[in-house]
Design an enzyme around this catalytic site. Structure first.
Site, PDB file in Angstrom:
ATOM      1  N   LYS A  24       0.381  37.637  14.894  1.00 57.46           N
ATOM      2  CA  LYS A  24      -0.818  38.209  15.541  1.00 57.46           C
ATOM      3  C   LYS A  24      -1.095  39.656  15.139  1.00 57.46           C
ATOM      4  O   LYS A  24      -1.544  40.461  15.962  1.00 57.46           O
ATOM      5  CB  LYS A  24      -0.698  38.126  17.069  1.00 57.46           C
ATOM      6  CG  LYS A  24      -0.404  36.738  17.602  1.00 57.46           C
ATOM      7  CD  LYS A  24      -0.202  36.765  19.093  1.00 57.46           C
ATOM      8  CE  LYS A  24       0.554  35.547  19.547  1.00 57.46           C
ATOM      9  NZ  LYS A  24       0.880  35.545  20.951  1.00 57.46           N
ATOM     10  N   ASP A  74       5.302  32.128  28.103  1.00 60.18           N
ATOM     11  CA  ASP A  74       4.140  31.981  28.992  1.00 60.18           C
ATOM     12  C   ASP A  74       3.999  30.573  29.569  1.00 60.18           C
ATOM     13  O   ASP A  74       3.450  30.400  30.654  1.00 60.18           O
ATOM     14  CB  ASP A  74       2.848  32.433  28.304  1.00 60.18           C
ATOM     15  CG  ASP A  74       2.530  31.654  27.045  1.00 60.18           C
ATOM     16  OD1 ASP A  74       3.363  30.859  26.584  1.00 60.18           O
ATOM     17  OD2 ASP A  74       1.430  31.844  26.490  1.00 60.18           O
TER      18      ASP A  74
END
Length: 478
Positions: free
Chosen positions: A184, A219
């Site tokens: 990312k 997550d």
């Protein structure tokens, strides 16, 4: 301070408006046959649902037995369950994108939660500079958050913090791990192979900030916990958004590769199920999927994810449209420069087209002509586009159902009251995605699944879920 309802929100989205392909006034038999061929190729039958579910369960078992399997079945080190009676204040730090987010979570018992949060933008230079500077910035943000909200600790106690670090990490304990690689747009030097928790804790300690990093959190595991505080029957958390993944509660005795502390009866497993069927043994891949996969940044990887996640559905649809245009079966063989570019047909457009109920398919026309710059479209064009979009969207939901069914069958959870928390934009906003999943589960298990299993929107796994993970970690260490 905002009160956060964590689960089972009423989902404010449109439902699909189905268009029967038999009502289309086709321009030729060739066009009709092409659409019928696509329907056959993209329809997931009940038998295929069952077959994918069975194959998925085999993949789960392999991953529980040893590392290095297609489905990683990562041990999260999160043990114990939440029952909603827990109280206290915890912190979460969520890092993994453009911003980092600090969240203070106050649990009042009875499944009730209040949160306060602040986002901080991460400078591009920090992302690619020295790792120490990046983690110092994280610590400074937590410190200024505590000041801003006037949050203090008594005496020499510390805040327990859950750290959602959304990069590939090999976890070695509840609050230890090593970074496998940056993604990312991050590439801070000297960090690969090192422990992000140690770097963050060192930054806190050097500044005398009273915070202990209690848990390194995935997550998806956080999504399960965020749902469970309000729904103690929660058996799994699922992400269906840009990407996809699942986490569920597994019996320790089934995790044969586990060599650590076996005093707890259960542990949450982070499945990494987007990687399922790398072998291409069961998933009904089409030439449109294969074309998208070849041009993706990670060919031959994350095969299931590429068939069901929001990042890819628009591109699969675009590939189908191009094929029909090349065969002069759509838009009279004319292409728009916009549609000719990869990734220009967004999954958000599919949501709008699925919900289009107007007699002339006005919303569909607007996307094709105003957004994608086709000079003009016929009713026939718009109807065929709508049918194709539904085929791709519905296939994604039904394959999601097959994966969820595999977990429900493996754990036996469908036989009693069970809750599933799902987070992600696809589940939250895509028309009828939730009902398509439930319909698929009913085909696999029969009507009883509707009485026993509830699917709800679980929110903020990376914030609230991380704080709850810190609670469980602190409880287990005590």
């Amino acid at each position: 301070m905002t009160s956060t309802p964590i689960a089972s929100k009423i989902i404010p989205k449109a439902t699909r408006v189905h268009l029967d392909p038999n009502t289309i006034d086709y321009t030729s038999d060739r066009q009709r046959n092409a659409v019928e061929a696509l329907i056959n190729e993209f329809t997931i039958s009940t038998q295929l649902l069952q077959d994918v579910k069975a194959n998925f369960m085999e993949g789960m078992n392999k991953g529980l037995q040893k590392d290095g399997e297609t489905m990683a079945m990562v041990t999260s080190y999160v043990m114990g369950r939440l029952d909603g009676s827990e109280v206290g204040s915890y912190l979460a730090l969520d890092v993994g994108g453009t911003n980092l987010r600090v969240v203070a979570v106050h649990l009042t018992g009875g499944g009730e939660i209040t949160t306060r949060q602040t986002k901080y933008r991460i400078d591009e230079k920090l992302k690619v500079g020295e790792a120490k500077a990046l983690f110092d910035f994280m610590a400074v943000c937590v410190d200024s958050f505590l000041d801003e909200h006037q949050i203090t600790v008594r005496g020499d106690t510390q805040f327990e913090l859950g750290f959602t670090f959304s990069f590939p990490v090999l976890q070695t304990s509840i609050n230890r791990g090593t970074l496998i690689s940056w993604t990312k747009g991050f590439n801070a030097s000297g960090m690969v192979g090192k422990d992000p928790v140690a770097y963050l804790q060192d930054a806190f300690n050097r500044r005398h900030i009273p915070v202990r990093v209690a848990a390194l959190v995935n997550d998806t595991v956080g999504t399960l916990l965020a749902h469970a505080y309000n729904n103690p029957d929660t058996c799994m958390g699922v992400i269906l958004g840009t990407g996809c993944n699942g986490a569920y509660i597994e019996k320790m005795e089934n995790i044969t590769k586990w060599k650590g502390d076996a005093s707890a009866k259960e542990m949450i497993i982070n499945m990494e199920f987007g990687a399922f069927d790398k072998e291409r043994a069961i998933l009904p891949l089409t030439m449109f999927d294969n074309k998208m996969d070849r041009k993706s940044v990670n060919p031959n990887k994350q095969i299931l994810e590429k068939m069901i996640a929001g990042m890819y559905l628009g591109e699969i649809t675009r590939n189908i449209l191009l094929n029909l245009i090349d065969r002069r079966l759509l838009f009279e063989g004319n292409i728009s420069a916009d549609l000719n570019q990869m990734w220009t047909f967004e999954t958000a457009y599919m949501s709008t087209i699925e919900a289009d109920s107007s007699a002339t398919l006005h919303a569909t026309r607007k996307i094709l002509e105003s957004t994608l710059n086709f000079p003009s479209t016929t009713m026939n064009d718009r109807q065929i586009v709508k049918v194709i979009v539904e085929l791709v969207g519905k296939r994604a939901a039904r394959l999601s159902a097959a994966a969820i069914a595999g977990i429900l069958e493996h754990t036996g959870a469908w036989k009693q009251k069970a809750a599933i928390g799902i987070d992600g934009s696809l589940f939250e906003y895509y028309p009828s995605f939730n009902t398509d999943i439930m319909d698929g589960l009913e085909e696999v298990f029969g009507p009883i699944v509707r009485q026993n299993v509830s699917i709800g929107l679980a929110q903020d796994g990376s914030g609230v879920g991380a704080a709850l993970c810190a609670l469980l970690a602190a409880k287990h260490s005590n």
